[in-house]
Design a protein around this motif. Structure first.
Motif, PDB file in Angstrom:
ATOM      1  N   ASP A 160      -4.409   1.146   5.021  1.00 20.35           N
ATOM      2  CA  ASP A 160      -4.208   2.790   5.393  1.00 20.35           C
ATOM      3  C   ASP A 160      -3.118   3.042   4.653  1.00 20.35           C
ATOM      4  OD1 ASP A 160      -2.245   2.960   7.877  1.00 20.35           O
ATOM      5  OD2 ASP A 160      -3.397   1.087   8.025  1.00 20.35           O
ATOM      6  N   TYR A 161      -3.021   4.216   4.666  1.00 21.58           N
ATOM      7  CA  TYR A 161      -1.558   5.169   4.249  1.00 21.58           C
ATOM      8  C   TYR A 161      -0.324   4.525   4.724  1.00 21.58           C
ATOM      9  CZ  TYR A 161       1.511   8.411   2.515  1.00 21.58           C
ATOM     10  OH  TYR A 161       2.599   9.055   2.040  1.00 21.58           O
ATOM     11  N   TRP A 162      -0.162   4.495   6.004  1.00 17.94           N
ATOM     12  CA  TRP A 162       1.144   4.242   6.628  1.00 17.94           C
ATOM     13  C   TRP A 162       1.375   2.724   6.562  1.00 17.94           C
ATOM     14  CZ3 TRP A 162       4.305   8.009   7.136  1.00 17.94           C
ATOM     15  CH2 TRP A 162       3.674   9.203   7.069  1.00 17.94           C
ATOM     16  N   SER A 163       0.435   1.816   6.681  1.00 24.63           N
ATOM     17  CA  SER A 163       0.766   0.446   6.475  1.00 24.63           C
ATOM     18  C   SER A 163       1.261   0.257   4.877  1.00 24.63           C
ATOM     19  CB  SER A 163      -0.726  -0.270   7.009  1.00 24.63           C
ATOM     20  OG  SER A 163      -0.989  -0.452   7.993  1.00 24.63           O
ATOM     21  N   MET A 164       0.398   0.612   4.061  1.00 22.91           N
ATOM     22  CA  MET A 164       0.861   0.554   2.813  1.00 22.91           C
ATOM     23  C   MET A 164       2.247   1.089   2.292  1.00 22.91           C
ATOM     24  SD  MET A 164      -1.365  -0.971   1.030  1.00 22.91           S
ATOM     25  CE  MET A 164      -0.785  -0.981  -0.327  1.00 22.91           C
ATOM     26  N   ARG A 165       2.498   2.397   3.238  1.00 24.41           N
ATOM     27  CA  ARG A 165       3.867   3.091   3.067  1.00 24.41           C
ATOM     28  C   ARG A 165       4.950   2.076   3.632  1.00 24.41           C
ATOM     29  NH1 ARG A 165       7.654   6.452   4.475  1.00 24.41           N
ATOM     30  NH2 ARG A 165       8.322   8.230   3.091  1.00 24.41           N
ATOM     31  N   ARG A 166       4.532   1.706   4.778  1.00 22.91           N
ATOM     32  CA  ARG A 166       5.627   0.527   5.379  1.00 22.91           C
ATOM     33  C   ARG A 166       6.050  -0.417   4.545  1.00 22.91           C
ATOM     34  NH1 ARG A 166       3.391   1.052   9.878  1.00 22.91           N
ATOM     35  NH2 ARG A 166       2.025  -0.500   9.586  1.00 22.91           N
ATOM     36  N   TYR A 167       5.001  -1.169   3.937  1.00 20.85           N
ATOM     37  CA  TYR A 167       5.084  -2.363   3.048  1.00 20.85           C
ATOM     38  C   TYR A 167       5.851  -1.855   1.775  1.00 20.85           C
ATOM     39  CZ  TYR A 167       4.390  -5.875  -0.334  1.00 20.85           C
ATOM     40  OH  TYR A 167       4.485  -6.565  -1.401  1.00 20.85           O
ATOM     41  N   LEU A 168       5.408  -0.990   1.196  1.00 18.02           N
ATOM     42  CA  LEU A 168       6.434  -0.521  -0.357  1.00 18.02           C
ATOM     43  C   LEU A 168       7.506   0.038   0.161  1.00 18.02           C
ATOM     44  CD1 LEU A 168       3.161   1.624  -1.857  1.00 18.02           C
ATOM     45  CD2 LEU A 168       4.207  -0.552  -2.590  1.00 18.02           C
ATOM     46  N   LYS A 169       7.848   0.590   1.021  1.00 15.02           N
ATOM     47  CA  LYS A 169       9.338   0.924   1.404  1.00 15.02           C
ATOM     48  C   LYS A 169      10.263  -0.464   1.856  1.00 15.02           C
ATOM     49  CE  LYS A 169      12.076   3.560   4.535  1.00 15.02           C
ATOM     50  NZ  LYS A 169      12.470   4.864   4.052  1.00 15.02           N
ATOM     51  N   GLU A 170       9.711  -1.346   2.435  1.00 16.40           N
ATOM     52  CA  GLU A 170      10.245  -2.606   2.625  1.00 16.40           C
ATOM     53  C   GLU A 170      10.578  -3.292   1.153  1.00 16.40           C
ATOM     54  OE1 GLU A 170      10.617  -6.547   4.931  1.00 16.40           O
ATOM     55  OE2 GLU A 170       8.621  -5.284   5.185  1.00 16.40           O
ATOM     56  N   PHE A 171       9.658  -3.312   0.493  1.00 15.67           N
ATOM     57  CA  PHE A 171       9.654  -4.128  -0.570  1.00 15.67           C
ATOM     58  C   PHE A 171      10.562  -3.319  -1.949  1.00 15.67           C
ATOM     59  CE2 PHE A 171       7.347  -4.845  -4.881  1.00 15.67           C
ATOM     60  CZ  PHE A 171       7.971  -6.144  -5.281  1.00 15.67           C
ATOM     61  N   LEU A 172      10.254  -2.019  -2.055  1.00 15.14           N
ATOM     62  CA  LEU A 172      10.927  -1.436  -2.876  1.00 15.14           C
ATOM     63  C   LEU A 172      12.247  -0.934  -2.675  1.00 15.14           C
ATOM     64  CD1 LEU A 172       7.919   0.635  -4.504  1.00 15.14           C
ATOM     65  CD2 LEU A 172       9.026  -1.295  -5.312  1.00 15.14           C
ATOM     66  N   SER A 173      12.906  -0.822  -1.541  1.00 15.54           N
ATOM     67  CA  SER A 173      14.045  -0.823  -1.072  1.00 15.54           C
ATOM     68  C   SER A 173      14.989  -1.937  -1.267  1.00 15.54           C
ATOM     69  CB  SER A 173      13.928  -0.299   0.510  1.00 15.54           C
ATOM     70  OG  SER A 173      13.510   0.887   0.489  1.00 15.54           O
ATOM     71  N   ASP A 174      14.390  -3.105  -1.402  1.00 13.56           N
ATOM     72  CA  ASP A 174      15.439  -4.336  -1.919  1.00 13.56           C
ATOM     73  C   ASP A 174      16.097  -4.280  -3.014  1.00 13.56           C
ATOM     74  OD1 ASP A 174      16.268  -6.680  -2.397  1.00 13.56           O
ATOM     75  OD2 ASP A 174      14.925  -7.695  -1.319  1.00 13.56           O
ATOM     76  N   ARG A 175      17.458  -4.212  -2.995  1.00 10.63           N
ATOM     77  CA  ARG A 175      18.196  -4.050  -4.330  1.00 10.63           C
ATOM     78  C   ARG A 175      18.154  -4.944  -5.115  1.00 10.63           C
ATOM     79  NH1 ARG A 175      24.001  -1.240  -2.872  1.00 10.63           N
ATOM     80  NH2 ARG A 175      23.140   0.061  -1.066  1.00 10.63           N
ATOM     81  N   ARG A 176      17.612  -6.054  -4.811  1.00  9.46           N
ATOM     82  CA  ARG A 176      17.118  -7.486  -5.903  1.00  9.46           C
ATOM     83  C   ARG A 176      16.125  -7.087  -6.534  1.00  9.46           C
ATOM     84  NH1 ARG A 176      18.106 -11.712  -1.435  1.00  9.46           N
ATOM     85  NH2 ARG A 176      17.044  -9.869  -0.449  1.00  9.46           N
ATOM     86  N   VAL A 177      15.155  -5.992  -5.980  1.00 13.14           N
ATOM     87  CA  VAL A 177      13.790  -5.881  -6.770  1.00 13.14           C
ATOM     88  C   VAL A 177      13.983  -4.514  -7.635  1.00 13.14           C
ATOM     89  CG1 VAL A 177      11.464  -4.926  -5.967  1.00 13.14           C
ATOM     90  CG2 VAL A 177      12.511  -6.696  -4.565  1.00 13.14           C
ATOM     91  N   ILE A 225       7.493   8.109  -4.858  1.00 13.54           N
ATOM     92  CA  ILE A 225       6.524   6.906  -4.737  1.00 13.54           C
ATOM     93  C   ILE A 225       5.937   6.700  -3.344  1.00 13.54           C
ATOM     94  CG2 ILE A 225       6.762   4.537  -4.843  1.00 13.54           C
ATOM     95  CD1 ILE A 225       8.901   4.585  -7.035  1.00 13.54           C
ATOM     96  N   LEU A 226       6.738   6.885  -2.587  1.00 17.27           N
ATOM     97  CA  LEU A 226       6.214   6.731  -1.218  1.00 17.27           C
ATOM     98  C   LEU A 226       5.378   7.913  -0.570  1.00 17.27           C
ATOM     99  CD1 LEU A 226       9.262   5.000   0.887  1.00 17.27           C
ATOM    100  CD2 LEU A 226       7.217   4.207  -0.263  1.00 17.27           C
ATOM    101  N   THR A 227       5.247   9.121  -1.335  1.00 13.04           N
ATOM    102  CA  THR A 227       3.997   9.982  -0.874  1.00 13.04           C
ATOM    103  C   THR A 227       2.927   9.794  -1.597  1.00 13.04           C
ATOM    104  OG1 THR A 227       5.252  11.598  -2.753  1.00 13.04           O
ATOM    105  CG2 THR A 227       6.032  11.656  -0.379  1.00 13.04           C
ATOM    106  N   VAL A 228       2.991   9.251  -2.849  1.00 10.98           N
ATOM    107  CA  VAL A 228       1.858   9.333  -3.560  1.00 10.98           C
ATOM    108  C   VAL A 228       1.208   7.874  -3.811  1.00 10.98           C
ATOM    109  CG1 VAL A 228       0.896   9.376  -6.254  1.00 10.98           C
ATOM    110  CG2 VAL A 228       2.427  10.915  -5.298  1.00 10.98           C
ATOM    111  N   ARG A 229       2.145   6.796  -3.985  1.00 12.31           N
ATOM    112  CA  ARG A 229       1.546   5.391  -4.094  1.00 12.31           C
ATOM    113  C   ARG A 229       0.659   4.740  -3.037  1.00 12.31           C
ATOM    114  NH1 ARG A 229       2.684   2.214  -8.815  1.00 12.31           N
ATOM    115  NH2 ARG A 229       2.504  -0.062  -8.291  1.00 12.31           N
ATOM    116  N   PRO A 230       1.160   4.820  -1.672  1.00 14.45           N
ATOM    117  CA  PRO A 230       0.522   4.302  -0.686  1.00 14.45           C
ATOM    118  C   PRO A 230      -1.108   4.634  -0.665  1.00 14.45           C
ATOM    119  CG  PRO A 230       2.416   5.209   0.226  1.00 14.45           C
ATOM    120  CD  PRO A 230       2.295   5.590  -1.416  1.00 14.45           C
TER     121      PRO A 230
END
Length: 137
Positions: A20-37, A53-58
């Motif tokens: 679902d949108y919110w599960s995907m958003r939560r995951y993408l936010k954690e992953f893409l917020s990492d400065r090493r990524v 990204i967090l409005t369209v991609r989830p």
């Protein structure tokens, strides 16, 4: 107190909890917020991540994940595969070394590394080997 044990924690990159949108958003936010990524100017990246990204991609990625989702276990294929690897390694190692405990976690998402490390410590592991299953640092 449980007997002293050695833990082996297989760690994979990560996966969302659902499609679902919110599960995907939560995951993408954690992953893409990492400065090493994402090694980009933090203010610029924050604007791109939160504004676009967090409005369209989830929604898009959720539909993609839905096509390959393991419905029998209600989880992503990466979680299914990582669990199977840990179970097989656990069986192999315990045959000769019963004090070894093998578990698995995700760097981003669930089950978290912190939660699995806590469980290993509670099970008596005083030495824990982390085995990353992905090429990133």
């Amino acid at each position: 107190m449980p007997p002293r044990r050695v833990g082996v924690l297989l760690v994979n990159l990560g996966t969302p909890d659902a499609t679902d949108y919110w599960s995907m958003r939560r995951y993408l936010k954690e992953f893409l917020s990492d400065r090493r990524v994402i090694e980009e100017n933090r203010l610029k990246w924050w604007l791109i991540l939160n504004g676009i990204i967090l409005t369209v991609r989830p929604g898009r990625k959720g539909r993609d994940y839905d096509k390959i989702w393991n419905r029998a276990r209600d989880e992503s294929p990466l979680m299914t595969i990582t669990r199977a690897q840990a179970e097989k390694l656990d069986a192999m190692l315990r045959a000769g070394h019963p004090s070894v405990l093998v578990d698995w976690a995700m760097r981003y998402g669930n089950p978290s590394m912190a939660s699995r490390l806590d469980l290993m410590r509670e099970a008596g592991c005083d030495r824990i080997l982390l085995v990353p299953l992905y090429p990133q640092y």
